[in-house]
Design an enzyme around this catalytic site. Sequence first.
Site, PDB file in Angstrom:
ATOM      1  N   ALA A 135       0.804  -1.226   0.000  1.00  0.00           N
ATOM      2  CA  ALA A 135       0.000   0.000   0.000  1.00  0.00           C
ATOM      3  C   ALA A 135       0.839   1.279   0.000  1.00  0.00           C
ATOM      4  O   ALA A 135       0.441   2.291  -0.583  1.00  0.00           O
ATOM      5  CB  ALA A 135      -0.930  -0.005   1.205  1.00  0.00           C
ATOM      6  N   HIS A 195      -3.707  -9.804  -4.699  1.00  0.00           N
ATOM      7  CA  HIS A 195      -5.053  -9.512  -4.188  1.00  0.00           C
ATOM      8  C   HIS A 195      -6.006  -9.081  -5.295  1.00  0.00           C
ATOM      9  O   HIS A 195      -7.042  -8.491  -5.035  1.00  0.00           O
ATOM     10  CB  HIS A 195      -4.985  -8.438  -3.093  1.00  0.00           C
ATOM     11  CG  HIS A 195      -4.186  -8.858  -1.891  1.00  0.00           C
ATOM     12  ND1 HIS A 195      -3.737  -7.986  -0.941  1.00  0.00           N
ATOM     13  CD2 HIS A 195      -3.763 -10.085  -1.487  1.00  0.00           C
ATOM     14  CE1 HIS A 195      -3.055  -8.657  -0.007  1.00  0.00           C
ATOM     15  NE2 HIS A 195      -3.053  -9.924  -0.324  1.00  0.00           N
TER      16      HIS A 195
END
Length: 252
Positions: A27, A124
């Site tokens: 992230a 993901h």
Amino acid sequence: MTSTDPTIQRLSDMLNGARKVVIFTGAGVSTESGIPDFRSPGGIWTKYKPIEFQEFLESEEKRRESWRRKFKTDEVFRTAKPNDGHKAIAQFSKNGLVSSVITQNIDGLHQLSGVPDHQVIELHGNATYAACLSCRKRVALDIIRELFEVDEQIPTCDSCGGIIKTATISFGQSMPEAEMLRAEEETRACDLFMVVGSSLVVYPAAGFPVMAKRNGAKLLILNRDPTDLDGIADLVLNREIGATLAKITSIK
Ligand SMILES: [Zn+2]
């Protein structure tokens, strides 16, 4: 050219001296593009109780709710642009320095910055398109949104009638097998594993640096904050990501 900053120079030397480099991103690479860390407190995703994959499959109302949320929060993905960190990684790839980018991010910004699709391994999934859960056919979000905005019509696959879902991996959904396998192969084969912008807390993804290290690769961690794996790393940089990587590309 050399850098006056010895740590930057060392990072550059490690990168240029390696035979096969795998970059692992989290992230922290994308927060500089305005994409919030979905696990951070107060983030838009923490306002909602996550819809588990099984609920999504079983309930039409849960699917409707999931699309409602998707379109409410989608602007951040539609408008995000690659930042200096993405651009530097794309440059490494262009220079032949990097064999693959394993990412926990779902924003597609590595591809948008120029890393070829086949070099990006998304653990993901990807939030910028949808796919049929049965036949894997891709569907553009714009098409789904148009229909959804009329009367909250939820999409089904026009090829096989299957359920359409954003191409992300949901809570309760198993990790994508092919991607996990490729990520493992790449990790075992590299001699430099470089973590960029991940706090390395989400497993199984966070197991990759350990795997690389066990296989004799060097481990380099560039993250704004310390991580649990700093102790086994060969070099740790707690710095801003975009600015740091931009310095590397400028001395290359
Ligand atoms: Zn289908």
